[in-house]
Design an enzyme around this catalytic site. Structure first.
Site, PDB file in Angstrom:
ATOM      1  N   LYS A  23     -55.110 -34.086 -14.294  1.00 43.55           N
ATOM      2  CA  LYS A  23     -56.426 -34.335 -14.542  1.00 43.55           C
ATOM      3  C   LYS A  23     -56.731 -35.027 -15.497  1.00 43.55           C
ATOM      4  CE  LYS A  23     -58.090 -30.840 -17.922  1.00 43.55           C
ATOM      5  NZ  LYS A  23     -58.514 -31.325 -18.600  1.00 43.55           N
ATOM      6  N   GLU A  37     -67.026 -28.648 -19.832  1.00 42.24           N
ATOM      7  CA  GLU A  37     -66.521 -28.449 -19.808  1.00 42.24           C
ATOM      8  C   GLU A  37     -68.100 -27.879 -21.668  1.00 42.24           C
ATOM      9  OE1 GLU A  37     -62.656 -29.232 -22.405  1.00 42.24           O
ATOM     10  OE2 GLU A  37     -63.945 -27.856 -24.209  1.00 42.24           O
TER      11      GLU A  37
HETATM   12  O1  KIV Z   1     -56.723 -29.092 -22.152  1.00 42.35           O
HETATM   13  C1  KIV Z   1     -56.734 -27.821 -21.884  1.00 42.35           C
HETATM   14  O2  KIV Z   1     -56.580 -27.096 -21.678  1.00 42.35           O
HETATM   15  C2  KIV Z   1     -58.327 -28.029 -20.948  1.00 42.35           C
HETATM   16  C3  KIV Z   1     -59.185 -26.788 -20.646  1.00 42.35           C
HETATM   17  C4  KIV Z   1     -60.016 -26.902 -21.808  1.00 42.35           C
HETATM   18  C5  KIV Z   1     -59.899 -27.372 -20.435  1.00 42.35           C
HETATM   19  O3  KIV Z   1     -58.614 -29.537 -20.769  1.00 42.35           O
END
Ligand code: KIV
Length: 271
Positions: A120, A189
């Site tokens: 991600k 988010e």
């Molecule tokens: O790092 C994380 O936990 C996240 C979530 C808040 C989506 O990116």
């Protein structure tokens, strides 16, 4: 009555199928073997090894300090436990912005050294070259728009993002850019619910919201927050399913009492 499809193993293709069928995607974070095993057995669809580990595991104020080696350590621990969920790992701050070759190397390290299924990355247009380069190596990428905690020093605050039209328009454009680049989904988010719904309807890949309303294709929460292990963090979007901080402290106090009073161990608890 709506039928629930049983998916023996979650892949990015399954998430796409879930969006098409209107089945919601449930995602939670995990950073260690024991918790990841419990969440996987409970039937979670996606486990995010989030850089929120920086906050909840290491006690840092932001996600900025966590390193690639630390993320790989957490991801490997999670992978040792998981058999069904799709495991996505955050590329930490400073390992993909501005240099697509470095981004590729960072993503390859995560995939090779942890065995995770996807990475991600936070941002839209600004990081699209890195996204494309990683995707060209066959590594699935989950986007992340709206409040992007790695940019906290630019924003200066964790308030709701994209409440103004200009920022909302940019977010919608970025969502299309990430979709066209080939991302398999996008985390949204802390944005207005209406905008979360609009983006979800406009793009064909799944959206997973955290504080983005009920119109997204799925939801994600930080496990420590939803179990009530973290105590001070209570944004409006957080639903707490337990008050584990009190339970843990209560159990530890009972243990201390038992040890100090010589009640523990008893005859049956020794050899
Ligand atoms: O790092 C994380 O936990 C996240 C979530 C808040 C989506 O990116």
């Amino acid at each position: 009555m709506s039928k629930k499809t049983i998916y023996p193993k979650i892949t990015t293709h399954v998430l796409q199928e879930m969006k098409l069928k209107g089945e919601k995607i449930a995602m939670l974070t995990a950073y260690d073997y024991s918790m990841a095993g419990l969440i996987d057995e409970a039937g979670i669809d996606v486990i995010l090894v989030g850089d929120s580990a920086s906050n909840v595991m290491a006690g840092n104020k932001t996600t900025v300090p966590i390193t690639l080696n630390e993320m790989i350590y957490h991801a490997s621990s999670v992978m040792n436990a998981v058999s069904r969920a799709l495991v996505v790992v955050d590329l930490p701050f400073g390992t993909y912005q501005g240099d697509s070759l470095e981004a590729l190397h960072s993503a390859i390290r995560i995939m090779k050294e942890s065995g995770a299924n996807a990475v991600k990355m936070e941002g839209g247009k600004e990081i699209v070259q890195s996204v494309k380069r990683i995707l060209s190596a066959g590594i699935p990428v989950l986007g992340h728009l709206g409040l992007t905690p790695q940019s906290i020093h630019k924003f200066g605050t964790y308030v709701v993002r994209a409440t103004e039209e200009k920022e909302a328009e940019k977010l919608i454009k970025d969502a299309h850019i990430l979709e066209e680049a080939g991302c398999f989904g996008i985390v949204l988010e802390k944005i207005p619910a209406e905008l979360g719904t609009k983006v979800t309807q406009e793009i064909k890949i799944p959206t997973i919201g955290i504080g983005a309303g009920n119109g997204t294709d799925g939801q994600v929460l930080v496990i420590h927050d939803m179990l009530g292990i973290t105590q001070k963090f209570s944004p409006r979007f957080l639903r707490r399913y337990h008050n584990l901080s009190e339970e843990i402290k209560g159990s530890v106090q009972s243990y201390i009492t038992d040890v100090k009073s010589s009640d523990f161990p008893n005859d049956r608890e020794q050899y």
